[in-house]
Design a protein around this motif. Sequence first.
Motif, mmCIF file in Angstrom:
data_model
loop_
_atom_site.group_PDB
_atom_site.id
_atom_site.type_symbol
_atom_site.label_atom_id
_atom_site.label_comp_id
_atom_site.label_asym_id
_atom_site.label_seq_id
_atom_site.Cartn_x
_atom_site.Cartn_y
_atom_site.Cartn_z
ATOM 1 N N PHE A 174 1.910 -15.349 -6.591
ATOM 2 C CA PHE A 174 1.669 -14.673 -5.319
ATOM 3 C C PHE A 174 1.078 -15.655 -4.306
ATOM 4 O O PHE A 174 1.516 -15.707 -3.149
ATOM 5 C CB PHE A 174 0.729 -13.494 -5.540
ATOM 6 N N LEU A 175 0.104 -16.429 -4.728
ATOM 7 C CA LEU A 175 -0.522 -17.394 -3.827
ATOM 8 C C LEU A 175 0.488 -18.429 -3.335
ATOM 9 O O LEU A 175 0.532 -18.756 -2.146
ATOM 10 C CB LEU A 175 -1.672 -18.102 -4.541
ATOM 11 N N ALA A 176 1.289 -18.949 -4.265
ATOM 12 C CA ALA A 176 2.281 -19.959 -3.891
ATOM 13 C C ALA A 176 3.291 -19.386 -2.905
ATOM 14 O O ALA A 176 3.673 -20.043 -1.924
ATOM 15 C CB ALA A 176 2.980 -20.480 -5.141
ATOM 16 N N ALA A 177 3.719 -18.145 -3.143
ATOM 17 C CA ALA A 177 4.694 -17.518 -2.252
ATOM 18 C C ALA A 177 4.099 -17.261 -0.874
ATOM 19 O O ALA A 177 4.751 -17.475 0.157
ATOM 20 C CB ALA A 177 5.198 -16.215 -2.867
ATOM 21 N N ALA A 178 2.849 -16.802 -0.844
ATOM 22 C CA ALA A 178 2.191 -16.544 0.441
ATOM 23 C C ALA A 178 2.003 -17.846 1.212
ATOM 24 O O ALA A 178 2.255 -17.911 2.424
ATOM 25 C CB ALA A 178 0.852 -15.847 0.217
ATOM 26 N N ASN A 184 11.029 -13.531 -0.173
ATOM 27 C CA ASN A 184 11.797 -12.981 -1.292
ATOM 28 C C ASN A 184 10.971 -12.905 -2.575
ATOM 29 O O ASN A 184 11.028 -11.912 -3.312
ATOM 30 C CB ASN A 184 13.063 -13.816 -1.527
ATOM 31 N N THR A 185 10.215 -13.952 -2.865
ATOM 32 C CA THR A 185 9.367 -13.931 -4.061
ATOM 33 C C THR A 185 8.278 -12.884 -3.930
ATOM 34 O O THR A 185 7.948 -12.185 -4.902
ATOM 35 C CB THR A 185 8.752 -15.319 -4.316
ATOM 36 N N LEU A 186 7.713 -12.749 -2.753
ATOM 37 C CA LEU A 186 6.696 -11.727 -2.539
ATOM 38 C C LEU A 186 7.276 -10.333 -2.787
ATOM 39 O O LEU A 186 6.649 -9.493 -3.450
ATOM 40 C CB LEU A 186 6.131 -11.818 -1.121
ATOM 41 N N LEU A 187 8.468 -10.094 -2.290
ATOM 42 C CA LEU A 187 9.112 -8.796 -2.520
ATOM 43 C C LEU A 187 9.394 -8.568 -3.998
ATOM 44 O O LEU A 187 9.298 -7.435 -4.494
ATOM 45 C CB LEU A 187 10.412 -8.717 -1.719
ATOM 46 N N GLU A 188 9.709 -9.621 -4.702
ATOM 47 C CA GLU A 188 9.950 -9.513 -6.144
ATOM 48 C C GLU A 188 8.669 -9.155 -6.892
ATOM 49 O O GLU A 188 8.693 -8.404 -7.872
ATOM 50 C CB GLU A 188 10.494 -10.848 -6.655
ATOM 51 N N LEU A 189 7.541 -9.672 -6.420
ATOM 52 C CA LEU A 189 6.264 -9.466 -7.107
ATOM 53 C C LEU A 189 5.631 -8.114 -6.797
ATOM 54 O O LEU A 189 4.845 -7.601 -7.603
ATOM 55 C CB LEU A 189 5.281 -10.578 -6.722
ATOM 56 N N LEU A 190 5.953 -7.548 -5.637
ATOM 57 C CA LEU A 190 5.266 -6.341 -5.180
ATOM 58 C C LEU A 190 5.987 -5.075 -5.634
ATOM 59 O O LEU A 190 7.204 -4.971 -5.557
ATOM 60 C CB LEU A 190 5.173 -6.347 -3.650
ATOM 61 N N ALA A 191 5.216 -4.100 -6.099
ATOM 62 C CA ALA A 191 5.772 -2.780 -6.394
ATOM 63 C C ALA A 191 6.158 -2.108 -5.077
ATOM 64 O O ALA A 191 5.559 -2.398 -4.030
ATOM 65 C CB ALA A 191 4.757 -1.935 -7.146
ATOM 66 N N THR A 219 5.677 -9.106 4.329
ATOM 67 C CA THR A 219 5.757 -9.743 5.649
ATOM 68 C C THR A 219 4.390 -10.216 6.105
ATOM 69 O O THR A 219 4.243 -11.308 6.676
ATOM 70 C CB THR A 219 6.354 -8.769 6.679
ATOM 71 N N TRP A 220 3.379 -9.392 5.865
ATOM 72 C CA TRP A 220 2.012 -9.730 6.248
ATOM 73 C C TRP A 220 1.564 -11.017 5.559
ATOM 74 O O TRP A 220 1.090 -11.955 6.206
ATOM 75 C CB TRP A 220 1.091 -8.563 5.899
ATOM 76 N N PHE A 221 1.733 -11.080 4.238
ATOM 77 C CA PHE A 221 1.243 -12.248 3.511
ATOM 78 C C PHE A 221 2.130 -13.472 3.715
ATOM 79 O O PHE A 221 1.656 -14.610 3.627
ATOM 80 C CB PHE A 221 1.096 -11.920 2.023
ATOM 81 N N ALA A 222 3.405 -13.276 4.009
ATOM 82 C CA ALA A 222 4.291 -14.413 4.233
ATOM 83 C C ALA A 222 3.945 -15.163 5.509
ATOM 84 O O ALA A 222 4.333 -16.324 5.675
ATOM 85 C CB ALA A 222 5.744 -13.936 4.285
ATOM 86 N N THR A 223 3.225 -14.505 6.404
ATOM 87 C CA THR A 223 2.859 -15.146 7.672
ATOM 88 C C THR A 223 1.396 -15.590 7.709
ATOM 89 O O THR A 223 0.877 -15.940 8.771
ATOM 90 C CB THR A 223 3.122 -14.179 8.851
#
Length: 299
Positions: A174-178, A184-191, A219-223
Motif C-alpha cells: 500500500f505504501l509503495a503504491a501510494a 491500479n495497485t491501490l484498487l487491487e488492495l482496497l475492498a 484516488t486520494w492516496f495516489a495523489t
Amino acid sequence: MNDAFTQHRNLLFGVAYRILGSAADAEDAVQDAWVRWSAADRSTVADPRAYLVRIVSNLALDRLRSAQARREVYVGPWLPEPILTSGDTADEVGAAESVSMAMLVVLETLSPLERAVFVLREVFGFGHAEIAEAVGRSEETVRQAAHRARNHVRARRPRFPADRRRQRRVTERFLAAAAGGDLNTLLELLAPDVTVWTDGGGKVHQAMRPVTGARKVATWFATLGDRPYQGVAFADMTIEIVEVNGGPGVVFGGAGRVIAILTLDVANDGRIVGIHNVANPDKLAGIAARTVHPLDRNR
C-alpha cells in the motif's frame, strides 16, 4: 506489597486503555490507582490483582463517562490514541485484535458499562462474579451487559483479520503504491467498501467525514505525493513501519516531529477494509516518545 502493583502495572494499563481508548487517560487512571493502593490497608487485601483491577476499572469508567461528553463535540471523527506495542507470538493474536484501532473504534459504540464488561470478560477472561465486584453491579446485570456487548461487537467486526505477516506485506504494498501514485495497485488492495477515518481534532487539516469507496480512497492516496502534508513535502518525510496497536502501522515524520500515524484494517483475504489516520498532535506524544506497551494480558 508494593511489588504487587509493579507486577500488575501492564495489566492495569491494558484494562484502562481498552476501556478508554486514550493512553494519556489510561496512564492517569493507573497513577490514581497507585495512589489509592498506597493509601489502602493492604493487610486486608487477599487478592492484590483483583483488588487493583477493581480500582482501575472504576477509575476508567468514571473517566470514560466524562470523556464521552467531550467526544460528542470533537471536531471531525474521533479516533483512539495510537500506541506502540510489542508482541509476536501466536498466543497474542487475541490480545493484538483486542487493542487494534478497528476494535477500539467498535468499543466506542458501547455504553461505558458494556465496554468495561466486554474488556474484562472477553479480553482478560474474568468471570462474571469477579466483574460484578469490580464494577459494583449485580452478577445478572453483568451477564446481560456481556451478552449485549458481545453481540454488538460481533455484528460490527464480522471479518477475520489477516495474520501479522500478511498485514505487513499489504502495508508495504500500500505504501509503495501510494508513494508511486499507482492507482491500479491501490484498487487491487482496497475492498469495495473500504472506509478512511482521519482524526485531526481541529488542530490540523483533515477530512471532516469518513471517505468510503475503493475508487475515492485509491484516488486520494495516489495523489499524496502531489502536495505537502502539514507543510512537509512527501519527499521530505520519514516513513517507518512499526508495531502500532498490535499490528503494523506507519509513522509519518517531518520537520522534527511525528506528523501522523496510519493503520490498515486488513481482512483475511488480504484486502484493506478500513484505514485509520491519526494526525491530532495531542494523540502522538507517546509515539514521539517511543513509549512501548507489551501486549501480554497477564492472565
